[in-house]
Write an enzyme that holds these catalytic residues in place. Structure first.
Site, PDB file in Angstrom:
ATOM      1  N   GLU A 102      -9.880   7.661   3.100  1.00 57.36           N
ATOM      2  CA  GLU A 102     -10.805   6.810   3.829  1.00 57.36           C
ATOM      3  C   GLU A 102     -10.097   5.507   4.120  1.00 57.36           C
ATOM      4  O   GLU A 102      -9.139   5.139   3.439  1.00 57.36           O
ATOM      5  CB  GLU A 102     -12.053   6.535   2.980  1.00 57.36           C
ATOM      6  CG  GLU A 102     -11.958   5.335   2.038  1.00 57.36           C
ATOM      7  CD  GLU A 102     -10.931   5.463   0.918  1.00 57.36           C
ATOM      8  OE1 GLU A 102     -10.559   6.601   0.574  1.00 57.36           O
ATOM      9  OE2 GLU A 102     -10.486   4.408   0.416  1.00 57.36           O
ATOM     10  N   LYS A 147       0.801  -1.226   0.000  1.00 58.11           N
ATOM     11  CA  LYS A 147       0.000   0.000   0.000  1.00 58.11           C
ATOM     12  C   LYS A 147       0.837   1.281   0.000  1.00 58.11           C
ATOM     13  O   LYS A 147       0.411   2.307  -0.517  1.00 58.11           O
ATOM     14  CB  LYS A 147      -0.968  -0.002   1.175  1.00 58.11           C
ATOM     15  CG  LYS A 147      -2.133  -0.957   0.951  1.00 58.11           C
ATOM     16  CD  LYS A 147      -3.306  -0.660   1.858  1.00 58.11           C
ATOM     17  CE  LYS A 147      -4.563  -1.355   1.375  1.00 58.11           C
ATOM     18  NZ  LYS A 147      -4.473  -2.822   1.496  1.00 58.11           N
ATOM     19  N   SER A 175       1.465  -9.853  -1.104  1.00 61.63           N
ATOM     20  CA  SER A 175       1.183  -8.411  -1.041  1.00 61.63           C
ATOM     21  C   SER A 175       1.493  -7.803   0.324  1.00 61.63           C
ATOM     22  O   SER A 175       1.746  -6.609   0.424  1.00 61.63           O
ATOM     23  CB  SER A 175      -0.271  -8.155  -1.427  1.00 61.63           C
ATOM     24  OG  SER A 175      -1.144  -8.950  -0.646  1.00 61.63           O
TER      25      SER A 175
HETATM   26  C1  PLP Z   1      -5.296  -3.832   1.155  1.00 60.44           C
HETATM   27  C2  PLP Z   1      -4.590  -5.075   0.855  1.00 60.44           C
HETATM   28  C3  PLP Z   1      -4.945  -5.898  -0.238  1.00 60.44           C
HETATM   29  C4  PLP Z   1      -6.115  -5.620  -1.115  1.00 60.44           C
HETATM   30  O1  PLP Z   1      -6.048  -4.437  -1.835  1.00 60.44           O
HETATM   31  P1  PLP Z   1      -5.782  -4.446  -3.410  1.00 60.44           P
HETATM   32  O2  PLP Z   1      -6.075  -3.075  -3.826  1.00 60.44           O
HETATM   33  O3  PLP Z   1      -6.718  -5.464  -3.983  1.00 60.44           O
HETATM   34  O4  PLP Z   1      -4.372  -4.838  -3.601  1.00 60.44           O
HETATM   35  C5  PLP Z   1      -4.174  -7.013  -0.509  1.00 60.44           C
HETATM   36  N1  PLP Z   1      -3.128  -7.344   0.273  1.00 60.44           N
HETATM   37  C6  PLP Z   1      -2.777  -6.602   1.334  1.00 60.44           C
HETATM   38  C7  PLP Z   1      -1.615  -7.042   2.155  1.00 60.44           C
HETATM   39  C8  PLP Z   1      -3.484  -5.449   1.670  1.00 60.44           C
HETATM   40  O5  PLP Z   1      -3.127  -4.718   2.741  1.00 60.44           O
END
Ligand code: PLP
Length: 436
Positions: A121, A99, A406
């Site tokens: 938000e 993020k 992610s």
């Molecule tokens: C917020 C988040 C997501 C989902 O958000 P996307 O916009 O779909 O990437 C995925 N993985 C993690 C670790 C997150 O914090």
């Protein structure tokens, strides 16, 4: 909400701000000047690197963020799945998830635009936290809108944002969750556009957000493409990423979209079931790409979880970051044209993926990312042991697979403990140690 505003300059699909039938700017008239100003700034600073914007962005992502993140060969997963598995380690980025790529990009852009104030938000608090960190780093005042229910159940994240100097504004309306927080942030923006930038947290919302956020996140796939060539000598057969709004997804996929030989798999939250309960207005999943229908949400035409009357239904996932009834318009388009394969992994298979990566590789993944790992197990795991029942599409993954991790899962431990106690998960440790 007013009509869609069209531009005829060039874009992937002929009209700026659309991807095939999806995207656009379905917003109140009052926001149009702000979107136009943002589009101009995006073109000058991001696309044309005016005043060295992108150089500064990359330098800060290196020194503050920790980029590039590694691409790691996962030895034991490779052994289990009998093919080469590589992990893109966004969990190692500052803040513990992808993020920050977007939050830092947008806060820096706001500075270049001469804005004096950041608003955002947040639902579970991950995007709010990343924005607050970026704002602290760049010395910008920051206010975060968060539903009252979310404020009460995400106390550590609220405190994190406040530690970073952000004001957290609880939103009392409705169910007190993400939807109400977004509406309130839009309202703030409409009356303060001259001095305020609204940092949207995924590849959603009106143009230019879906493209701009994708471009800030595209560093994930750009790095991966170079790294896999260096380490494996070729492009992967498939790339797997989880999808909520779809920013880590598009960020990972973007560099590979022109490579037709690379299959792109977007894994959504299957929750506890794929059926929508129309009467209750509830979807026990967040499987927008797989089960959604076209409609307008948060300023864009996209795939949505909605009832037959077009009312948005409440979504569910064990993972707060995937729990969203919409998805980015570009992903909707790429699924519609067959370039991206949508898949779902239910809560249980995601929890299994969470434990399996921890156990086999010593990496605790976010519950969001665990959906991508659950998919790997389902598509390529040993026959008969598969979590989630089915075992389709084995051949689609190929011999060389990249999975985007992610984020890291420390934030999810409380949820995982609660959920694991009531289930029989193959890869989970015994929790009875607490009962003595
Ligand atoms: C917020 C988040 C997501 C989902 O958000 P996307 O916009 O779909 O990437 C995925 N993985 C993690 C670790 C997150 O914090």
């Amino acid at each position: 909400m007013s009509m869609e505003h069209e531009h005829d300059d060039e874009s992937e699909s002929g009209r700026a701000g659309t991807f095939g039938d999806y995207g656009g700017q379905y917003v109140p008239e009052a926001l149009m000047p702000a979107l136009q100003e943002l589009e101009d700034a995006y073109e000058r600073y991001v696309l044309e690197n005016e005043d060295g914007f992108m150089d500064e962005f990359r330098e800060r992502m290196r020194d503050f963020g920790g980029r590039p993140t590694p691409l790691q060969r996962a030895d034991r997963l490779s052994e289990r799945y009998d093919r080469e598995i590589y992990l893109k380690r966004e969990d190692l980025l500052h803040g513990g998830a992808h993020k920050l790529n977007n939050a830092l990009g947008q806060v820096l852009l706001a500075k270049y635009m001469g804005k004096e104030r950041i608003i955002a938000e947040t639902g579970a608090g991950q995007h709010g936290t990343a924005t607050a960190m970026a704002a602290a780093h760049l010395d910008m005042p920051c206010e975060i809108y968060m539903g009252r229910t979310d404020v009460n159940r995400q106390r550590p994240n609220v405190y994190r944002m406040r530690m970073n100097g952000a004001d957290v504004n609880p939103v009392e309306a409705g169910s007190g969750t993400l939807k109400e927080a977004i509406n309130e942030t839009m309202r703030d923006w409409a009356t303060t556009v001259e001095r305020t930038h609204y940092v949207i947290g995924s590849v959603v919302g009106p143009h230019p957000f879906p493209k701009m956020v994708r471009d800030f996140q595209a560093v994930i796939g750009d790095e991966t493409r170079t790294q896999i060539r260096e380490q494996a000598g070729r492009l992967p057969d498939s790339v797997v990423a989880c999808a909520g709004g779809g920013s880590n997804t598009m960020g990972t996929f973007h560099a590979f979209v022109p490579d037709d030989e690379v299959a792109l798999h977007a894994v959504e939250a299957g929750g506890s079931s794929l059926e929508i309960d129309e009467d209750a207005g509830l979807a026990p999943n967040s499987a927008t790409l797989s089960t959604g229908t076209d409609g307008v949400l948060h300023g864009a035409m996209t795939k949505l979880l909605q009832g037959t009357d077009g009312q948005i239904v409440e979504s569910h996932s064990v993972s707060a970051g995937l729990d969203y009834a919409g998805v980015g318009p570009e992903l909707s388009h790429l699924v519609e044209t067959g370039r991206v394969v949508p898949a779902t992994v239910d809560d249980e298979a995601a929890l299994d993926g969470f434990h399996r990566l921890s156990r086999l590789e010593g990496i605790i993944p976010a519950l969001e990312s665990s959906h991508a790992l659950g998919y790997l197990e389902r598509a390529a795991g040993p026959a008969g042991e598969t979590a989630g029942g089915q075992r389709p599409r084995d051949e689609d993954l190929g011999d060389l697979v990249v999975v985007n991790v992610s984020g890291r899962g420390d934030k999810d431990l409380e949820t995982v403990l609660e959920e694991t106690e009531t289930r029989d998960l193959e890869a989970a440790p015994d929790v009875e140690v607490f009962d003595g």
